[in-house]
Design a protein around this motif. Structure first.
Motif, mmCIF file in Angstrom:
data_model
loop_
_atom_site.group_PDB
_atom_site.id
_atom_site.type_symbol
_atom_site.label_atom_id
_atom_site.label_comp_id
_atom_site.label_asym_id
_atom_site.label_seq_id
_atom_site.Cartn_x
_atom_site.Cartn_y
_atom_site.Cartn_z
ATOM 1 N N PRO A 158 0.818 -1.228 0.000
ATOM 2 C CA PRO A 158 0.000 0.000 0.000
ATOM 3 C C PRO A 158 0.846 1.270 0.000
ATOM 4 C CG PRO A 158 -0.906 -1.602 1.525
ATOM 5 C CD PRO A 158 0.417 -2.143 1.089
ATOM 6 N N VAL A 159 1.978 1.241 0.699
ATOM 7 C CA VAL A 159 2.866 2.419 0.709
ATOM 8 C C VAL A 159 3.398 2.669 -0.695
ATOM 9 C CG1 VAL A 159 5.026 3.361 1.610
ATOM 10 C CG2 VAL A 159 3.486 2.088 3.124
ATOM 11 N N PHE A 160 3.865 1.599 -1.327
ATOM 12 C CA PHE A 160 4.392 1.723 -2.684
ATOM 13 C C PHE A 160 3.323 2.216 -3.656
ATOM 14 C CE2 PHE A 160 4.850 -0.300 -6.878
ATOM 15 C CZ PHE A 160 6.063 0.242 -7.288
ATOM 16 N N ASP A 161 2.136 1.642 -3.602
ATOM 17 C CA ASP A 161 1.066 2.030 -4.532
ATOM 18 C C ASP A 161 0.666 3.483 -4.335
ATOM 19 O OD1 ASP A 161 1.046 -0.489 -5.631
ATOM 20 O OD2 ASP A 161 -0.666 -1.213 -4.448
ATOM 21 N N ARG A 162 0.617 3.935 -3.079
ATOM 22 C CA ARG A 162 0.223 5.324 -2.804
ATOM 23 C C ARG A 162 1.250 6.295 -3.381
ATOM 24 N NH1 ARG A 162 2.183 8.428 0.881
ATOM 25 N NH2 ARG A 162 2.978 6.695 2.143
ATOM 26 N N ILE A 163 2.534 6.001 -3.163
ATOM 27 C CA ILE A 163 3.589 6.887 -3.655
ATOM 28 C C ILE A 163 3.595 6.896 -5.185
ATOM 29 C CG2 ILE A 163 6.086 7.201 -3.793
ATOM 30 C CD1 ILE A 163 6.255 6.119 -0.933
ATOM 31 N N ALA A 164 3.440 5.730 -5.802
ATOM 32 C CA ALA A 164 3.452 5.649 -7.263
ATOM 33 C C ALA A 164 2.304 6.442 -7.868
ATOM 34 C CB ALA A 164 3.382 4.183 -7.705
ATOM 35 N N ALA A 165 1.114 6.331 -7.269
ATOM 36 C CA ALA A 165 -0.041 7.059 -7.792
ATOM 37 C C ALA A 165 0.147 8.567 -7.645
ATOM 38 C CB ALA A 165 -1.306 6.605 -7.061
ATOM 39 N N GLU A 166 0.653 8.999 -6.492
ATOM 40 C CA GLU A 166 0.871 10.429 -6.281
ATOM 41 C C GLU A 166 1.908 10.962 -7.262
ATOM 42 O OE1 GLU A 166 2.154 13.581 -2.725
ATOM 43 O OE2 GLU A 166 2.106 11.418 -2.335
ATOM 44 N N TYR A 167 2.968 10.187 -7.467
ATOM 45 C CA TYR A 167 4.018 10.673 -8.363
ATOM 46 C C TYR A 167 3.548 10.735 -9.813
ATOM 47 C CZ TYR A 167 8.250 11.435 -10.878
ATOM 48 O OH TYR A 167 9.168 11.991 -11.715
ATOM 49 N N ARG A 168 2.765 9.784 -10.249
ATOM 50 C CA ARG A 168 2.285 9.806 -11.631
ATOM 51 C C ARG A 168 1.486 11.073 -11.911
ATOM 52 N NH1 ARG A 168 2.042 3.948 -11.082
ATOM 53 N NH2 ARG A 168 3.397 3.029 -12.695
ATOM 54 N N ALA A 169 0.738 11.548 -10.928
ATOM 55 C CA ALA A 169 -0.012 12.798 -11.099
ATOM 56 C C ALA A 169 0.935 13.983 -11.234
ATOM 57 C CB ALA A 169 -0.964 12.997 -9.920
ATOM 58 N N VAL A 170 2.011 13.978 -10.430
ATOM 59 C CA VAL A 170 3.003 15.054 -10.513
ATOM 60 C C VAL A 170 3.695 15.016 -11.870
ATOM 61 C CG1 VAL A 170 5.188 15.903 -9.562
ATOM 62 C CG2 VAL A 170 3.369 15.122 -8.025
ATOM 63 N N ALA A 171 4.075 13.827 -12.321
ATOM 64 C CA ALA A 171 4.793 13.687 -13.586
ATOM 65 C C ALA A 171 3.931 14.120 -14.768
ATOM 66 C CB ALA A 171 5.258 12.236 -13.765
ATOM 67 N N ALA A 172 2.657 13.776 -14.731
ATOM 68 C CA ALA A 172 1.770 14.165 -15.829
ATOM 69 C C ALA A 172 1.698 15.682 -15.953
ATOM 70 C CB ALA A 172 0.373 13.587 -15.598
ATOM 71 N N GLY A 173 1.686 16.363 -14.824
ATOM 72 C CA GLY A 173 1.657 17.821 -14.855
ATOM 73 C C GLY A 173 2.923 18.430 -15.405
ATOM 74 N N ALA A 174 4.032 17.679 -15.374
ATOM 75 C CA ALA A 174 5.304 18.168 -15.898
ATOM 76 C C ALA A 174 5.547 17.721 -17.334
ATOM 77 C CB ALA A 174 6.453 17.678 -15.010
ATOM 78 N N GLY A 175 4.556 17.058 -17.955
ATOM 79 C CA GLY A 175 4.702 16.634 -19.338
ATOM 80 C C GLY A 175 5.446 15.333 -19.531
ATOM 81 N N ILE A 176 5.624 14.564 -18.458
ATOM 82 C CA ILE A 176 6.325 13.269 -18.550
ATOM 83 C C ILE A 176 5.306 12.202 -18.909
ATOM 84 C CG2 ILE A 176 7.639 11.557 -17.259
ATOM 85 C CD1 ILE A 176 8.787 13.899 -15.628
ATOM 86 N N THR A 177 5.523 11.550 -20.039
ATOM 87 C CA THR A 177 4.504 10.661 -20.599
ATOM 88 C C THR A 177 4.596 9.222 -20.126
ATOM 89 O OG1 THR A 177 5.951 10.329 -22.520
ATOM 90 C CG2 THR A 177 4.295 12.079 -22.678
ATOM 91 N N GLU A 178 5.765 8.805 -19.607
ATOM 92 C CA GLU A 178 5.919 7.396 -19.227
ATOM 93 C C GLU A 178 6.611 7.287 -17.877
ATOM 94 O OE1 GLU A 178 8.786 3.819 -20.612
ATOM 95 O OE2 GLU A 178 7.499 4.626 -22.209
ATOM 96 N N VAL A 179 5.943 6.686 -16.904
ATOM 97 C CA VAL A 179 6.511 6.472 -15.576
ATOM 98 C C VAL A 179 6.421 4.989 -15.242
ATOM 99 C CG1 VAL A 179 6.326 6.949 -13.114
ATOM 100 C CG2 VAL A 179 5.933 8.782 -14.768
ATOM 101 N N SER A 180 7.548 4.383 -14.886
ATOM 102 C CA SER A 180 7.574 2.999 -14.414
ATOM 103 C C SER A 180 8.028 3.015 -12.965
ATOM 104 C CB SER A 180 8.528 2.146 -15.255
ATOM 105 O OG SER A 180 8.083 2.065 -16.588
ATOM 106 N N ALA A 181 7.176 2.599 -12.056
ATOM 107 C CA ALA A 181 7.497 2.594 -10.635
ATOM 108 C C ALA A 181 8.081 1.234 -10.242
ATOM 109 C CB ALA A 181 6.254 2.891 -9.804
ATOM 110 N N VAL A 182 9.227 1.249 -9.548
ATOM 111 C CA VAL A 182 9.921 0.021 -9.150
ATOM 112 C C VAL A 182 10.166 0.062 -7.642
ATOM 113 C CG1 VAL A 182 11.944 -1.438 -9.521
ATOM 114 C CG2 VAL A 182 11.086 -0.007 -11.394
ATOM 115 N N PRO A 183 9.709 -0.969 -6.883
ATOM 116 C CA PRO A 183 9.996 -1.019 -5.443
ATOM 117 C C PRO A 183 11.433 -1.484 -5.219
ATOM 118 C CG PRO A 183 8.712 -2.935 -6.085
ATOM 119 C CD PRO A 183 8.860 -2.097 -7.313
#
Length: 615
Positions: A158-183
């Motif tokens: 759950p910690v990993f999923d929460r951080i990944a979801a929050e970061y994807r929103a930040v990245a989308a706002g910066a124009g980053i089209t592809e994010v791969s989250a790795v624990p």
């Protein structure tokens, strides 16, 4: 014959102590590409200065500076080369501290992908957002989010999923089209090179798998031809070539090119290198281009495809990343390094700055250290440039402080700002020469500069009185008087002071057009702003008079009580107390007021005007 593995340049970034250096060290170690001598040095250094009780401290492979090893942080940009059977890599490890934002910009400027670390305990923090925006701004569109130190939260999904979801929103706002989250647990190697049994819930790639498979889009190679000329190669009378780097597209003998900014066209005759001639040169290669026609080409020129060439311009909209402790001051003159050219640049206005936490655009008149903003910039001469999103090499530039020669900021061009087509110079029958003849003297600006209390206005007043008696047409612009009207909306910040001088210089220039002798009495503490005024008025009509009074003497006089207020903290940014005064290096006239009274000083000024043929 087997083909050589392709090359990926990538950046690692994140907040302080997120584990970047440890992660890279682990990659180097587990990829099996560490030379024996480096491995032996790592074992020795780990026992001597390591932080793991004698076990291998992988961060030491990257943190090479003594200060970094002592503090356990990264300060400089550390570049490391390594490879696997599938791909070669160049990794730039950048600092986490906000004060080293310039290092992050340096590392990201040549990277094609980024590995951004976050501490699983802290999640997405302000510096995460700052680095994400910088990465997006500098054209990186693929990011691996390494959620590190997951062992300290018991590898909780759950910690990993929460951080990944929050970061994807930040990245989308910066124009980053592809994010791969790795624990990840960089310290123990979990999911760095091999899958970890401690994350059975994760079925994605390891970090190395991602690095080996992430697509590398060479946008420059796919774009139109761009060759930055760095050297005119004349080894003898029978050879003349233009050496430089291909930063976009490809070039072949027979191609038609245009030389910018001059606009001359020519045909490529040969492509010469140290190892022989080429049939084709592509982006990333250095080559000497020999042209069939004898056109004029110099260092800093751009060879571009005839059918897709940038139009030279001097005004652009640009994203600015400010890196100097001295605030960005619109109106101040800087140097710009773009391609192989160095020329003057002025930031005309800042449209807004970005709040990296909220992504809100905030109104701004300048930029402070590490701030990011959108601005209008003006080069001293037309430059052939592309939008940064189209070509990094022809769309990016550095701002350099003229006085210190330090890098003050980085700029990314968005596009040309076209001048209004409906604004033109109106032809007038009466010109400056006719007004001067009627007045009986040449017009000029006498610019009195010095500390508050030096005696600028007093001397200027005596000069004007005497000139008036002689029948000369004059106008005195005093710093305090102008702030009652024209500049009453300005304060005393560094930015407002620049605008104060810019406006006065423009008014003085108009008065010179009217044929007047203009006496300007302003502290005008910065050399760059006085040079700006000289540029507006014109060097032939500008006389700089340095009213030289030592600070203790000026403070002792203190006719307005300003120094006393400044000492009590009631007047922040007061020149001479907590804001610097930059004395002229080569004034037209220097007046020492400790040995010269106002009448004697006025005589010196008028004598100088007579010697110059002005009166």
């Amino acid at each position: 014959m087997p083909t050589e593995p392709d090359l990926l340049r990538f950046l690692t970034c994140g907040s302080v102590d997120d584990g970047k250096s440890t992660l890279i060290g682990r990659l180097l170690y587990e990829s099996g590409r560490l030379p024996d001598d480096q491995l032996a040095a790592l074992e020795a250094d780990s026992k001597r200065v390591g932080t793991r009780g004698g076990d291998l401290d992988f961060a030491l492979l990257v943190d090479g500076l003594t200060a970094e090893r002592e503090q356990g942080i990264t300060i400089d940009v550390a570049y490391r080369h390594f490879g696997t059977a599938r791909r070669r890599f160049v990794v730039a490890d950048t600092p986490g501290h906000e004060q080293y934002t310039r290092n992050t910009v340096t590392g990201a400027s040549t990277a094609e992908a980024a590995v951004l670390l976050v501490d699983a305990r802290a999640g997405v923090v302000r510096q995460t957002r700052r680095h994400t925006h910088l990465v997006g701004l500098l054209g990186i569109r693929r990011v691996a989010l390494a959620v590190n130190k997951l062992d300290l939260v018991d590898f909780a999904r759950p910690v990993f999923d929460r951080i990944a979801a929050e970061y994807r929103a930040v990245a989308a706002g910066a124009g980053i089209t592809e994010v791969s989250a790795v624990p990840v647990c960089a310290l123990d190697g979990d999911n760095v090179v091999t899958p970890s049994p401690r994350t059975p819930w994760y079925a994605g790639p390891t970090l190395l798998d991602w690095l080996e498979s992430v697509p590398v889009d060479d946008q420059a190679a796919a774009g139109p031809l761009r060759v930055v000329v760095q050297w005119v190669n004349r080894p003898g009378p029978d050879f003349r070539g233009f050496s430089g780097r291909v930063v976009g597209g490809s070039v072949r003998p027979g191609d038609r090119v245009v030389v910018l900014p001059a606009g001359k066209r020519a045909t490529v005759a040969r492509l010469v290198t140290y190892d022989g001639e080429l049939d084709v040169a592509t982006a990333g290669q250095s080559v000497t281009v020999v042209l069939a026609e004898p056109v004029d080409v110099g260092r800093g020129d751009l060879l571009a495809a005839v059918d897709d060439a940038p139009v030279p311009a001097d005004r652009f909209e640009a994203d600015l990343i400010w890196m100097d402790e001295q605030d960005l001051r619109p109106g101040r003159q800087y140097l710009a390094k773009i391609g192989a050219r160095t020329l003057g640049l002025t930031v005309d206005a800042v449209a807004h700055r970005l709040d990296v936490t909220t992504r809100e655009r905030v109104a701004a008149t300048g930029l402070r250290l590490n701030e990011i903003g959108l601005a209008e910039v003006r080069f001293a001469a037309p430059v052939a440039a592309d939008p940064y999103t189209r070509n990094r090499d022809t769309g990016g530039f550095l701002l350099i402080d003229r006085l210190t020669n330090a890098t003050a900021g980085a700029g990314l061009l968005r596009g040309e700002l076209r001048r209004p087509t409906n604004v033109r110079w109106q032809a007038l029958d009466v010109d400056q020469a006719m007004r001067s003849a009627l007045n009986g003297h040449r017009p000029c600006v006498v610019w009195f500069t010095g500390l508050s209390g030096a005696g600028k206005s007093t001397i200027a007043n005596v000069v004007e009185r005497r000139l008036h008696v002689e029948g000369r047409h004059t106008m005195l612009l005093d710093g305090d008087n102008v702030r009652h009207g024209l500049n009453r909306d300005l304060g005393f910040t560094a930015t407002d002071r620049v605008e104060n001088i810019r406006r006065v210089a423009e008014v003085a220039g108009l008065m010179v057009q009217a044929g007047l002798i203009v006496l300007v009495a302003f502290i005008s503490p910065f050399r760059a702003e006085r040079e700006l005024a000289r540029g507006v008025v014109g060097s032939e009509a500008f006389r700089e008079v340095f009213v030289d009074t030592p600070l203790p003497v000026a403070e002792q006089r203190d006719p307005k009580g300003l120094y006393a207020k400044a000492r009590r903290g009631e007047l922040p940014d007061f020149t001479g107390i907590d804001s610097p005064y930059e004395p002229p290096l080569d004034p037209d006239l220097r007046i020492d007021t400790t040995t010269t009274d106002p009448d004697e000083a006025a005589t010196l000024v008028i004598d100088a005007l007579r010697a110059a043929g002005i009166v």
